[in-house]
Scaffold this active site. Sequence first.
Site, mmCIF file in Angstrom:
data_model
loop_
_atom_site.group_PDB
_atom_site.id
_atom_site.type_symbol
_atom_site.label_atom_id
_atom_site.label_comp_id
_atom_site.label_asym_id
_atom_site.label_seq_id
_atom_site.Cartn_x
_atom_site.Cartn_y
_atom_site.Cartn_z
ATOM 1 N N TYR A 239 52.367 -36.275 30.095
ATOM 2 C CA TYR A 239 53.336 -35.075 29.829
ATOM 3 C C TYR A 239 54.115 -34.777 29.228
ATOM 4 C CZ TYR A 239 57.445 -32.596 32.688
ATOM 5 O OH TYR A 239 57.835 -31.758 32.704
ATOM 6 N N LYS B 91 59.972 18.548 38.307
ATOM 7 C CA LYS B 91 58.796 17.322 38.032
ATOM 8 C C LYS B 91 58.546 16.220 38.726
ATOM 9 C CE LYS B 91 57.731 15.522 34.801
ATOM 10 N NZ LYS B 91 58.860 15.498 33.700
ATOM 11 N N SER C 83 65.213 -26.874 36.191
ATOM 12 C CA SER C 83 64.570 -26.331 36.392
ATOM 13 C C SER C 83 64.669 -25.497 38.019
ATOM 14 C CB SER C 83 62.891 -26.374 36.228
ATOM 15 O OG SER C 83 62.946 -27.686 36.656
ATOM 16 N N SER D 213 62.673 13.740 38.687
ATOM 17 C CA SER D 213 63.660 14.146 37.434
ATOM 18 C C SER D 213 65.285 14.372 37.908
ATOM 19 C CB SER D 213 63.397 14.880 36.471
ATOM 20 O OG SER D 213 64.390 15.209 35.580
HETATM 21 N N1 ARG Z 1 61.150 -30.272 36.536
HETATM 22 C C1 ARG Z 1 60.073 -30.822 35.777
HETATM 23 C C2 ARG Z 1 58.785 -30.096 34.470
HETATM 24 O O1 ARG Z 1 58.644 -28.788 35.436
HETATM 25 C C3 ARG Z 1 59.464 -32.058 36.147
HETATM 26 C C4 ARG Z 1 58.762 -33.221 35.628
HETATM 27 C C5 ARG Z 1 59.662 -33.703 35.237
HETATM 28 N N2 ARG Z 1 59.406 -34.808 34.678
HETATM 29 C C6 ARG Z 1 59.756 -35.887 33.618
HETATM 30 N N3 ARG Z 1 59.314 -36.479 33.137
HETATM 31 N N4 ARG Z 1 61.385 -35.813 33.246
HETATM 32 O O2 ARG Z 1 57.636 -30.480 34.529
#
Ligand code: ARG
Length: 464
Positions: A323, A289, A29, A283
């Site tokens: 989580y 326009k 991410s 335009s």
């Molecule tokens: N990149 C993860 C998120 O955005 C962080 C938390 C990840 N936790 C885990 N146990 N993999 O949620």
Amino acid sequence: MSDKQQQNKLWGGRFSESTDAFVQAFTASVLFDQRMYRQDIQGSQAHATMLAEVGVLTTEERDAILQGLDEIRQEIEAGEFAWSVALEDVHMNIEARLTDKIGITGKKLHTGRSRNDQVATDIRLWLRDEIDQLDAELLRLMNGLLDLAEREAATIMPGFTHLQTAQPVTFGHHLLAWFEMLKRDRERLLDCRKRVNRMPLGAAALAGTTYPIKRERTCELLGFDAVCENSLDAVSDRDFAIEFCALAALSMTHLSRISEELVLWTSAQFNFIDLPDRFCTGSSIMPQKKNPDVPELVRGKTGRVNGHLISLLTLMKSQPLAYNKDNQEDKEPLFDAVDTLAGSLRAFADMIPALEPNREVMREAARRGFATATDLADYLVRKGIPFRDSHEIVGKAVAYGVSKKKDLGDMSLSELRQFSDQIDDDVFEVLTLEGSVSARNHIGGTAPEQVRAAVARARQALGA
Ligand code: ARG
């Protein structure tokens, strides 16, 4: 991935082969969550400060961590930080760099916490900061509307229902209707902030931690209003982000309605207002326009924010505690909802004070559509005719006007008296546009006097 990065993978101990290259990129991410770097560092510094106070870290260790994190912030801001997809997310990138810089002490930072409470803390800190900036932009727009409404308190235009001319209103009154929508958006924004501003940190992975942490202390250091009371809930719920997207969608919906009116009113057919060139484009083929791109685009962008709300609701739906990795998907919709609302508010705050009403055109439009028909009906009621009958009488007068292409105010007394002998010379006062709007002189009404009073009340409420 280099060997060093592989070693840095923070769960190396349990694994006998490295992550599949595609899976690594797929699960990472960092490309989007790096925008929370400041909040990540802020949270880590508060955590380290607290750990030293409860004796889990020495003061030397704490100082090394605080300073290392300060330097990392500078590296990131100078564009010198090498983000690594192999290190998955913003949290592990920063932690690995800290260990690079200060050695083994860096590895102690994560004592008594988990990425689960860390990410939930970061995103709340991030959203809180964004809410404060959105609020400032929203206020700028609201104040711009109040100034314009005050200036145009007596400007007459047709009011519409079904997009057909209904009754004359003042332009200032119409602007204050927009203001009211935004005022409620602001109430929602500030109310949402209360639930955003609670601290998950200390929940650790899901159950809390065995270290003698002091959550009240980190809470105070980070400026949260309170801690999240339950560790399972703290790491798992993203209701605050959903709530934000809901209010953002509503606010965009309001902006889209304003946009629609601006698009209509800038058309050659309405010609009620001019938008300065700097908010428009031309335009490439039609030289005449001048397109109202800003309102059109804001109207269009409303769709994506509505979409983000549905994304987050669907993301959360049926998730078991606590989580789940699903929650990594909370960020892009939330970020884009914030960015889209922020950009739209900024564009509007710049544009609204620059609107130039064509007062004569607006007035003429109000004069044309039999906008004072209700005023004539009310006049007859005051002369003792029941409203249903006066409605019928005025309907006939309007039909006559349509056939003669003559508005009510343009008819002679004898023409008007064909429909009721109760009509006298004093009728012309109520048939004027000014008479019509001024007569609606109660709180919330369209009279210029009321518009000015409403502006004054609104300014006082905003503390401006
Ligand atoms: N990149 C993860 C998120 O955005 C962080 C938390 C990840 N936790 C885990 N146990 N993999 O949620």
